[in-house]
Scaffold this active site. Structure first.
Site: not given
Ligand code: TYD
Length: 137
Positions: A55-56
């Protein structure tokens, strides 16, 4: 900040106080880490084949430290990627917002300490890689 690049992320050497009884690494807001620490969490009991991350974050700054054992972190900014191996408790990887990360290759007994600039907020995550790449265009 969503258009940040992997070159905005960096390894930070943390202080190490050596005593005869063992070593100490203090981490002070703004002095040893370039943000205000609001949350601390750690990953442990991690199966060797685990893939973490994926994820970011939109706003979150993080400092990631292998306080025990080792693991790899791959950073991706939509264009370029870089892989770090963290294995020193006196070294942290600064991850700025807008960077996709994958963590893997955890050694037995590895502990991943994360210092974070914000409270946990699921709305701050981008968990879909296509959405992430589209946010970069
Ligand atoms: P996540 O950040 O996706 O884990 P990782 O990047 O290490 O693979 O979080 C995994 C789960 O843990 C998710 O359901 C949310 C929960 N969680 C919290 O409740 N509070 C927190 O501070 C964090 C980091 C995660």
């Amino acid at each position: 900040m969503i258009n940040s690049r992997i070159t905005d992320c960096k390894l930070i050497d943390l202080p190490k106080v050596k005593t005869e009884a063992g070593d100490i690494t203090p981490i002070n807001n703004h002095l040893d880490v370039p943000f205000e620490i609001k949350r601390v969490y750690y990953l442990y009991d991690i199966p060797n084949r685990s893939d973490r991350g994926g994820h970011a974050h939109k706003e979150l700054h993080q400092l990631v430290v292998a306080v025990s054992g080792s693991f790899d972190i791959e950073l991706f900014d939509g264009y370029d990627s870089v892989r770090y191996t963290l294995n020193q408790p006196d070294q942290g990887l600064l991850i700025v917002p807008g960077i996709w990360r994958n963590l893997n290759n955890f050694s037995g007994g590895g502990i991943c300490l994360v210092l974070a600039s914000q409270d946990y907020d699921e709305n701050d995550y981008i968990r879909n890689l296509v959405d992430y790449q589209n946010s970069k265009i």
